[in-house]
Design a protein around this motif. Structure first.
Motif, PDB file in Angstrom:
ATOM      1  N   PHE A 221       0.879  -1.169   0.000  1.00 33.07           N
ATOM      2  CA  PHE A 221       0.000   0.000   0.000  1.00 33.07           C
ATOM      3  C   PHE A 221       0.912   1.214   0.000  1.00 33.07           C
ATOM      4  O   PHE A 221       2.006   1.180   0.575  1.00 33.07           O
ATOM      5  CB  PHE A 221      -0.885   0.025   1.251  1.00 33.07           C
ATOM      6  N   THR A 222       0.459   2.282  -0.608  1.00 33.07           N
ATOM      7  CA  THR A 222       1.226   3.534  -0.588  1.00 33.07           C
ATOM      8  C   THR A 222       0.313   4.601   0.026  1.00 33.07           C
ATOM      9  O   THR A 222      -0.878   4.349   0.234  1.00 33.07           O
ATOM     10  CB  THR A 222       1.619   3.959  -2.024  1.00 33.07           C
ATOM     11  N   PRO A 223       0.826   5.792   0.287  1.00 34.47           N
ATOM     12  CA  PRO A 223      -0.055   6.811   0.881  1.00 34.47           C
ATOM     13  C   PRO A 223      -1.288   7.102   0.033  1.00 34.47           C
ATOM     14  O   PRO A 223      -2.339   7.442   0.567  1.00 34.47           O
ATOM     15  CB  PRO A 223       0.860   8.037   0.970  1.00 34.47           C
ATOM     16  N   VAL A 224      -1.171   6.915  -1.292  1.00 38.58           N
ATOM     17  CA  VAL A 224      -2.321   7.278  -2.151  1.00 38.58           C
ATOM     18  C   VAL A 224      -3.036   6.084  -2.756  1.00 38.58           C
ATOM     19  O   VAL A 224      -4.040   6.251  -3.455  1.00 38.58           O
ATOM     20  CB  VAL A 224      -1.885   8.236  -3.282  1.00 38.58           C
ATOM     21  N   GLY A 225      -2.557   4.891  -2.532  1.00 36.41           N
ATOM     22  CA  GLY A 225      -3.258   3.769  -3.145  1.00 36.41           C
ATOM     23  C   GLY A 225      -2.524   2.455  -3.000  1.00 36.41           C
ATOM     24  O   GLY A 225      -1.995   2.145  -1.931  1.00 36.41           O
TER      25      GLY A 225
END
Ligand code: N01
Length: 535
Positions: free
Chosen positions: A358-362
């Motif tokens: 997972f990343t901060p935006v998606g």
């Protein structure tokens, strides 16, 4: 002064369908009972699973109690398959009608249960450190009540909202204008994907294993059919009890075997049951779950339907399952495959493009980073054993259920576990047909059997009952042997613990059908509880 501990004849964990019925039966027998419920309201699985599109896949006229003719007559289902809100309304109606609430303690998650041998009673402890004592402990904690949360690398990095279908927020979620990810394509995902896709701006479905999805063909109930059901509700229920899955009594399953029909007849049969809709598709031939050739033909019929519905042939091939039909739960849907024809819906096959983190935006896959505002995990449950092992249950000599079940969830008849006297399991799904049947039928049957047993003990002045280890071993082997005669155990699924990393693999439900199971339970009771040790 030592803390005063309230004592009851019966302690029940869970205020879903089985816990509520266990309470009703305790009252009927004049026993004192208390229900401890983790949630803030009634309903069990129907309290927690309130995602858009949540509805039952057993027909509403069958997915309800049958113990009271008056109750059957006065409740009116509005749709063929009831929605989650309508089922909750029904549950509340039952609670009011039978005045159940004052024996239910909400927000009381049981964390531990210990058999106190010296006093021959169970002591249960809740999260807030309260203790309760009871002579009998009925675990009505449900087969699907511990959500399985995925653990992807850097999962906490995501700044948006992460939801799980099995613990959905109490307030409706507004998806309008949102970029939504759905992880999973089991029954919950199949139900919520079309409704969320209707609202959101973009949807990405992350699929690991495609499901077989048969159209539910939901519709409003007509007054005429309601009248017909109610004119002889008992006959409908009696018929259901003779059927393999204890459901679909309004339809006549085809008794014939697949190999007796020619190709044209086979296709006509499949088409007929595709049109009926719902789980009834498995009734097209008597041997769909026994004969690999029949199963393959039914599966190919379903794959061809997907190929007809989904416009993009490449996408259709990704959506079709190649597993054994019915070995993982058959899903029923409304506009599921059609939803993938929408421009705003995309599929990521995570076998081809695994989720890396997972990343901060998606979500970052091996192919790309996709931007999302909301991630919906429709990733299922630690089914059947999860709710029981989430409590620290200890029987004789401090024997821990978690330890005992590490290498296999052994039960006798799915009712009791050796070493845990006076503990009864109500439709946990382990060693019973509950997961394969109309679970309401299984619940009433099991709870009735349990109270029959308690009444027999009480009237004969006996104190404890628990399985003879030899009988338990026999039942476990029998459950496996019966499953191995069918195609149910072939694929990995929550039926065999395959969906939970590290969980012991063992086919948990009894696959021999509700009639064979209830006959066996009846026989054991009639023979004065053979296979049980009674003191
Ligand atoms: O759960 P599931 P469910 N990464 O376990 C995927 C009842 N129910 O909540 O199959 C990526 O079926 C997983 O993939 P895979 C009914 O008994 C009834 O949908 O493990 N994916 C699968 O696709 C039902 O059978 C109704 O490869 C991951 C999905 O998530 C049961 O509840 C409605 C993953 C889970 O599917 C459970 O259904 C809803 C990961 N790490 C539910 N982990 C009705 O009455 C899991 N998945 C109609």
């Amino acid at each position: 002064m030592p803390e005063r501990i309230d004592s009851y004849d019966i302690l029940i964990v869970g205020a879903g369908f089985s816990g509520m019925y266990a309470l009703i039966k305790a009252r009927e027998l004049g026993l004192s009972a208390l229900v401890l419920e983790a949630g803030s309201e009634l309903g069990g699985t129907w309290f927690w699973n309130r995602y858009p599109g949540a509805r039952c896949d057993v027909e509403s006229v069958e997915y309800c109690y049958q113990f009271s003719e008056e109750l059957q007559q006065d409740w009116e289902w509005s749709e063929r398959f009831a929605t989650q809100p309508e089922i909750l309304r029904y549950i509340n109606h039952v609670a009011e009608r039978f005045d159940l609430r004052h024996n239910i303690q909400f927000n009381s998650r049981v964390t531990a249960a210990c058999y106190v041998e010296a006093d021959n009673l169970w002591e249960l402890k809740t999260e807030d450190e309260k203790s309760f004592r009871g002579k009998f402990f009925i675990a009505a904690s449900g087969p699907l009540s511990v959500p399985l949360k995925p653990t992807f690398p850097e999962q906490d990095a995501f700044q948006g909202e992460v939801l799980h279908t099995g613990t959905w927020p109490q307030q409706p979620v507004d998806f309008s204008g949102q970029r939504v990810a759905v992880i999973g394509t089991g029954a919950s995902a199949v139900q919520c994907i079309p409704l969320i896709a209707d609202q959101c701006s973009e949807m990405t479905v992350y699929q690991r294993t495609p499901s077989y999805v048969v159209p539910a063909r939901n519709r409003a109930m007509t007054q005429e059919e309601v009248g017909l059901v109610k004119s002889d509700y008992k006959a409908l229920r009696d018929k259901a009890a003779t059927m393999q899955f204890a459901l679909g009594a309004r339809y006549d399953p085809e008794p014939g075997s697949f190999s007796e029909a020619d190709f044209e007849q086979q296709q006509l049969q499949f088409e007929k049951w595709w049109q009926v809709g719902g789980l009834h598709f498995l009734y097209a031939f008597a041997d769909i779950m026994l004969d690999p050739t029949a199963n393959k033909a039914a599966a190919e019929f379903l794959r061809n339907k997907v190929r007809q519905i989904v416009d993009d042939p490449e996408l259709a091939e990704k959506l079709v399952s190649h597993g054994v039909l019915g070995s993982r739960r058959l899903c029923t849907g409304s506009n599921y495959y059609e939803t993938f024809n929408r421009d705003n819906v995309h599929l990521v096959d995570i076998n081809e493009s695994p989720i890396l983190r997972f990343t901060p935006v998606g979500i970052e896959t091996s192919e790309a980073e996709l931007v999302h505002d909301i991630i919906v995990c429709a990733t299922g449950f630690d089914a059947m054993t999860g709710a029981l092992t989430s409590m620290d249950i200890r029987g004789r000599h401090d024997l821990s259920l978690r330890d005992k079940w590490k290498d296999g969830a052994d039960t006798y008849l799915g009712m009791q576990v050796a070493g845990f006297p006076n503990l009864f399991l109500a439709a946990s799904g382990v060693g019973t047909p509950a997961a394969f049947s109309n679970v309401l039928v299984s619940i009433e049957h099991q709870v009735d059997w349990i109270y029959g047993c308690i009444a027999a003990l009480t009237t004969t002045g006996k104190q404890t009952i628990e399985p003879d280890p030899a009988a338990e071993e026999w039942w476990v082997e029998h459950v496996q042997a019966v499953a191995d005669m069918t195609l149910f155990p072939v694929d990995s699924s929550f039926y065999n613990g395959g969906n939970v990393p590290g969980k012991h693999r063992m086919f948990l439900p009894f696959a021999g059908g509700f009639p064979a199971y209830s006959d066996k339970c009846q026989q054991v009771a009639t023979e004065e509880y053979t296979g049980f040790l009674i003191t």
